[in-house]
Design a protein around this motif. Structure first.
Motif, PDB file in Angstrom:
ATOM      1  N   ARG A   1      32.399  19.632   6.622  1.00 36.79           N
ATOM      2  CA  ARG A   1      31.916  18.190   7.858  1.00 36.79           C
ATOM      3  C   ARG A   1      33.018  17.550   7.903  1.00 36.79           C
ATOM      4  O   ARG A   1      33.384  17.260   9.340  1.00 36.79           O
ATOM      5  CB  ARG A   1      30.873  17.245   7.599  1.00 36.79           C
ATOM      6  N   ASN A   2      33.811  16.834   6.462  1.00 36.80           N
ATOM      7  CA  ASN A   2      34.523  15.861   7.028  1.00 36.80           C
ATOM      8  C   ASN A   2      36.085  16.996   7.400  1.00 36.80           C
ATOM      9  O   ASN A   2      36.411  15.824   7.731  1.00 36.80           O
ATOM     10  CB  ASN A   2      34.976  15.419   5.661  1.00 36.80           C
ATOM     11  N   ALA A   3      36.441  17.913   7.136  1.00 39.21           N
ATOM     12  CA  ALA A   3      37.510  19.384   7.281  1.00 39.21           C
ATOM     13  C   ALA A   3      37.189  19.389   8.419  1.00 39.21           C
ATOM     14  O   ALA A   3      38.197  19.495   9.745  1.00 39.21           O
ATOM     15  CB  ALA A   3      37.339  20.203   6.310  1.00 39.21           C
ATOM     16  N   SER A   4      35.855  19.659   9.110  1.00 39.62           N
ATOM     17  CA  SER A   4      35.650  19.768  10.804  1.00 39.62           C
ATOM     18  C   SER A   4      36.045  18.683  11.902  1.00 39.62           C
ATOM     19  O   SER A   4      37.254  19.050  12.549  1.00 39.62           O
ATOM     20  CB  SER A   4      34.541  20.615  10.885  1.00 39.62           C
TER      21      SER A   4
ATOM     22  N   ARG B   1      40.087  29.552   8.206  1.00 39.14           N
ATOM     23  CA  ARG B   1      40.445  29.487  10.307  1.00 39.14           C
ATOM     24  C   ARG B   1      41.042  28.107  10.133  1.00 39.14           C
ATOM     25  O   ARG B   1      41.702  28.131  11.420  1.00 39.14           O
ATOM     26  CB  ARG B   1      38.210  28.894  10.776  1.00 39.14           C
ATOM     27  N   LEU B   2      40.748  26.789   9.766  1.00 41.05           N
ATOM     28  CA  LEU B   2      41.676  26.082   9.747  1.00 41.05           C
ATOM     29  C   LEU B   2      43.490  26.360   9.881  1.00 41.05           C
ATOM     30  O   LEU B   2      44.350  25.586  10.290  1.00 41.05           O
ATOM     31  CB  LEU B   2      41.290  24.737   8.620  1.00 41.05           C
TER      32      LEU B   2
ATOM     33  N   SER C   1      45.568  24.168   3.905  1.00 45.39           N
ATOM     34  CA  SER C   1      43.950  24.621   4.160  1.00 45.39           C
ATOM     35  C   SER C   1      42.879  24.451   3.173  1.00 45.39           C
ATOM     36  O   SER C   1      41.807  23.957   3.135  1.00 45.39           O
ATOM     37  CB  SER C   1      43.783  25.582   5.322  1.00 45.39           C
ATOM     38  N   LEU C   2      43.234  24.500   2.177  1.00 51.64           N
ATOM     39  CA  LEU C   2      42.466  24.907   1.035  1.00 51.64           C
ATOM     40  C   LEU C   2      42.499  23.342   0.640  1.00 51.64           C
ATOM     41  O   LEU C   2      41.130  22.704   0.704  1.00 51.64           O
ATOM     42  CB  LEU C   2      43.095  25.583  -0.824  1.00 51.64           C
ATOM     43  N   ALA C   3      43.368  22.384   0.471  1.00 49.27           N
ATOM     44  CA  ALA C   3      42.800  20.996   0.089  1.00 49.27           C
ATOM     45  C   ALA C   3      42.172  19.910   1.010  1.00 49.27           C
ATOM     46  O   ALA C   3      41.261  18.915   0.970  1.00 49.27           O
ATOM     47  CB  ALA C   3      44.146  20.284   0.003  1.00 49.27           C
ATOM     48  N   MET C   4      42.262  20.156   2.471  1.00 48.22           N
ATOM     49  CA  MET C   4      41.183  20.261   3.940  1.00 48.22           C
ATOM     50  C   MET C   4      39.844  20.694   3.145  1.00 48.22           C
ATOM     51  O   MET C   4      39.295  19.513   4.056  1.00 48.22           O
ATOM     52  CB  MET C   4      41.890  20.760   4.428  1.00 48.22           C
TER      53      MET C   4
END
Length: 341
Positions: A176-179, A150-151, A118-121
């Motif tokens: 934005r990209n992670a969402s 949250r991810l 999730s951190l990398a994301m």
């Protein structure tokens, strides 16, 4: 056919007995991206809190997967998550902030890899950040950690309330990209409230306009606030600088807001000067061109004085003209096509 992930019916929400949000009916489909736009105080944050099941509506109901759900029900508690504009982090390490939701959900062990993923994301190096304390983060880093928390739950619904309004440009892009990756990787439904309309129109399947606590239509629309100045005949106008006015039909009241459909405005082709007597023109400059995802229609953002008007470029004009960013154009529309709220 599977039910809508959200169905909102006859909803009214009040603060201090004053209605702040009224939604007769709203359906949101699974794995869709829905944008919420509107001025401050229009009800966007309240709607997101209701959809996050943090608040209970004063009237009406919200169905999730076709079934009624109440605040903090186990049926929705770990499936829906809300990221607000100001990140809330507990006074602990990044790792313990992110793993908290997994612990509360009852997941046991094997937390290290989901936290790192999730951190990398969100574009944060796990080796550099997992041991960092909450107060050792910049504003953009804190917001990305809040999103990672949250991810890591792989939610079915991610609600975003102005997620990039208070962060730097790089953090904004990474958020934005992670969402969007959550939607592409897991089929997460995204509902995004943002003043960044360009981004919403680029990524959303639908955009809902809220105005004074009520839906004011979907899709692209031009919302123009007064004051309105009496003009010739029965027309009024908004001063847009250098003695120029954007003419409108007679407003129903001093505080009325004008809505103009982008399809009701056309860009005059080069050399076209003849317009009907009931049509007005205004000069502007193209600032952006974009294709709508679902319809494939071409839209132009045109700067007119302090305003930006969105115009749907008609197919009949596409072959007759070429548009580029920065080009001057003349817009034509009928004042009687304006809707008032």
């Amino acid at each position: 056919m599977p039910p809508s992930i959200y169905r909102i019916e006859n909803l009214v929400h009040r603060y201090n007995r004053q209605p702040v949000l009224t939604v007769d009916r709203l359906d949101i489909e699974p794995a869709s991206i829905v944008g919420l736009v509107g001025p401050n105080g229009s009800g966007k944050s309240t709607l997101l809190k209701l959809m996050a099941f943090i608040l209970r509506p004063s009237e009406g109901r919200i169905l999730f997967d076709g079934l009624p759900a109440a605040p903090f029900d186990d049926s929705v508690r770990f499936q829906v998550t809300l990221l607000t504009q100001e990140p809330y982090l507990m006074k602990r390490t990044v790792f313990n902030n992110i793993v908290y939701g997994l612990k509360v959900r009852g997941d046991r062990g094997r937390w290290r890899q989901p936290v790192r993923d999730s951190l990398a994301m969100v574009g944060l190096d796990p080796d550099a950040f997992v041991r960092r304390q909450w107060d050792e983060l910049s504003g953009g880093e804190a917001q990305r950690v809040a999103l990672a928390a949250r991810l890591v739950l792989k939610p079915r619904v991610l609600l975003l309330d102005e997620p990039t309004a208070s962060v730097d440009a790089r953090s904004s892009e990474l958020i934005r990209n992670a969402s969007l990756r959550a939607r592409s990787d897991w089929g997460t439904t995204l509902v995004i409230a943002s003043h960044d309309r360009e981004w919403l129109y680029d990524v959303c399947d639908d955009v809902l306009h809220l105005f004074r606590g009520k839906p004011a239509g979907t899709g692209r629309s031009n919302m123009i606030f007064g004051p309105w100045v009496p003009r010739a005949g029965d027309r009024f106008g908004k001063l847009i600088g250098d003695g120029s006015y954007l003419d409108v039909s007679a407003p129903p009241g001093e505080g009325a807001t004008a809505f103009i459909d982008p399809a009701a405005i056309r860009i005059l082709a080069k050399g076209e000067v003849t317009v009907s007597a009931d049509t007005v023109t205004v000069d502007g400059r193209v600032t952006r061109l974009s294709l709508e995802r679902q319809s494939g229609d071409l839209f132009a953002d045109v700067r007119v004085g302090p305003l930006t008007l969105v115009v749907r470029v008609a197919e009949s004009h596409l072959a007759a003209m070429t548009l580029h960013r920065g080009w001057p154009v003349t817009l034509a529309y009928r004042p009687d096509s304006i809707r008032w709220r």
